[in-house]
Design an enzyme around this catalytic site. Structure first.
Site, PDB file in Angstrom:
ATOM      1  N   GLU A   1      -1.322 -13.288   3.220  1.00  0.00           N
ATOM      2  CA  GLU A   1      -1.793 -14.677   3.119  1.00  0.00           C
ATOM      3  C   GLU A   1      -2.208 -15.301   4.451  1.00  0.00           C
ATOM      4  O   GLU A   1      -2.173 -16.510   4.618  1.00  0.00           O
ATOM      5  CB  GLU A   1      -0.741 -15.545   2.426  1.00  0.00           C
TER       6      GLU A   1
ATOM      7  N   THR B   1     -10.289 -13.345   3.139  1.00  0.00           N
ATOM      8  CA  THR B   1     -11.362 -14.342   3.263  1.00  0.00           C
ATOM      9  C   THR B   1     -12.318 -13.938   4.372  1.00  0.00           C
ATOM     10  O   THR B   1     -13.545 -14.033   4.223  1.00  0.00           O
ATOM     11  CB  THR B   1     -10.774 -15.731   3.559  1.00  0.00           C
TER      12      THR B   1
ATOM     13  N   ARG C   1      -7.528 -16.456  -4.214  1.00  0.00           N
ATOM     14  CA  ARG C   1      -6.503 -15.538  -3.721  1.00  0.00           C
ATOM     15  C   ARG C   1      -6.432 -14.325  -4.634  1.00  0.00           C
ATOM     16  O   ARG C   1      -6.148 -14.435  -5.828  1.00  0.00           O
ATOM     17  CB  ARG C   1      -5.133 -16.223  -3.658  1.00  0.00           C
TER      18      ARG C   1
ATOM     19  N   ASP D   1      -9.784  -3.113   5.244  1.00  0.00           N
ATOM     20  CA  ASP D   1      -8.810  -4.173   4.963  1.00  0.00           C
ATOM     21  C   ASP D   1      -7.647  -3.558   4.202  1.00  0.00           C
ATOM     22  O   ASP D   1      -7.843  -2.853   3.208  1.00  0.00           O
ATOM     23  CB  ASP D   1      -9.486  -5.279   4.135  1.00  0.00           C
TER      24      ASP D   1
ATOM     25  N   GLN E   1       1.347  -7.582   2.815  1.00  0.00           N
ATOM     26  CA  GLN E   1       2.752  -7.706   2.452  1.00  0.00           C
ATOM     27  C   GLN E   1       3.544  -6.515   2.970  1.00  0.00           C
ATOM     28  O   GLN E   1       3.014  -5.427   3.157  1.00  0.00           O
ATOM     29  CB  GLN E   1       2.912  -7.818   0.921  1.00  0.00           C
TER      30      GLN E   1
END
Length: 371
Positions: free
Chosen positions: A59, A64, A194, A216, A220
């Site tokens: 996050e 993005t 998201r 990418d 987590q």
């Protein structure tokens, strides 16, 4: 940052021998010309083979930025079909985040102000584990709840009492447009959605004629064990950290501050022997949210020595210095880390950073070749 192929070394040795020799001049001249051309071709190939590894905790805005690369690349943007492909994820974000608010209101005994809101909340909670389609009934329930004073009270507690996607309100406020039968997501919609990155995603982007391969990986903790598979052949590391995370905790560990997690992870990556020859571009991301949050929540809750209140520039410098201080001199020079303050939603901002990255990695490639 890629070494010349070993096969070129015998040719180089032969060329040096030829310079000292006294016979076969015409043959050596032809070889010399061929070798020079080979070196030039190698330089071109190295400049084309740019692999950027996108790292950071969950996050922080990595995905993005990954989508922004598609927008700002040469002849970039999303096709209509690609935009439509995000519709399901956007609707899922919208409905599930309202379910989060309705569930917290119910468990915390926060009363809803309208009778129709109670019925709407019951409808959403009934579907919270089995959303198969996004009906008009569900959208109406979300619209009803978003206008309820009780839900607005719950929303004000986000981050402190429970986790909520940071752009939930954006989708709630655009629900009429999103719920329309002919809805096609905009680029702004797509940049805010998201979608948790699971595993490894790789795409090629073209910036000013140069091909960049961007990898990418999920941020987590459970996803980080997969990172080792991405380390080979990396030209540069793009590390993303969210400035606005200074008062939030991890979803997977409610005792760990998100920005502290970013600092620990950056320290590990920056001082790793795996990346000693690679530059690191540090994206200090979410400047827009950071600036707004400083007005309400002091940075000193995390950085005890910070005394400059809501001064945005000084707060940015404080966080940047926190990251830069983690480099160990025997592991990495400060001159190989390039911090940028970014808003991943701003195409102009990301394009500026991409241009900087492009020039940096190409310069590094030329130095590596000794040309």
């Amino acid at each position: 940052l890629v070494s010349p192929p070993q096969s070129s070394l015998p040719y180089l040795s032969y060329r040096l021998m030829g310079v000292c020799g006294s016979k076969g001049g015409d043959v050596r001249t032809e070889d010399s010309i061929a070798i020079d051309q080979e070196l030039r071709n190698q330089q071109v190939e190295i400049q084309k083979k740019v692999v950027l590894l996108l790292l950071g905790p969950g996050e922080c805005g990595k995905s993005t930025i990954f989508r922004q690369f598609k927008v700002v690349q040469d002849e970039g943007g999303f096709s209509q079909e690609e935009l439509k492909g995000f519709t399901g994820a956007i609707c899922y974000n919208l409905v599930t985040q309202m379910i989060v608010l309705a569930r917290y209101a119910a468990t915390s005994k926060i009363a809803l102000s309208k009778k129709e809101s109670v019925a709407a909340a019951q409808l959403l909670l009934k579907h919270q584990t089995s959303i198969r389609e996004f009906s008009a009934e569900l959208f109406d329930a979300v619209m009803t709840l978003w206008s309820d004073f009780g839900i607005q009270t719950v929303y004000s507690l986000r981050g402190k009492e429970f986790q909520l996607n940071e752009w939930a309100a954006y989708y709630f406020e655009n629900i009429k447009r999103i719920s329309h039968p002919d809805y096609v997501p905009t680029v702004d919609d797509v940049l805010r959605v998201r979608i948790r990155t699971i595993g490894i995603e790789e795409a090629k982007f073209v910036f000013r004629g140069k091909v960049f391969s961007v990898v990418d990986v999920g941020g987590q903790r459970s996803e980080r064990r997969k990172w080792i598979h991405c380390f080979a052949g990396v030209t540069a590391v793009l590390f993303v950290a969210a400035l606005s995370d200074y008062d939030l905790v991890l979803r997977e560990d409610s005792k760990q501050n998100r920005l502290v997690e970013s600092l620990h992870l950056f320290e590990e990556i920056a001082n790793s022997t795996i990346f000693t020859r690679q530059s690191i571009v540090l994206f200090l991301n979410k400047t827009d949210l950071f600036k707004t949050k400083l007005e309400k929540t002091p940075l000193s809750i995390l950085f005890a020595n910070y005394k400059d209140g809501a001064d945005y520039d000084k707060a940015c410098t404080c966080v940047k210095n926190g990251f830069m201080s983690l480099m160990k001199q025997d592991k990495r020079s400060l001159s190989t880390v390039f911090p940028h303050f970014t808003c991943a939603l701003s195409s102009r901002n990301i394009k500026f950073v991409v241009d900087s990255i492009r020039q940096r990695v190409l310069n590094d490639s030329i130095l590596e070749m000794g040309l």
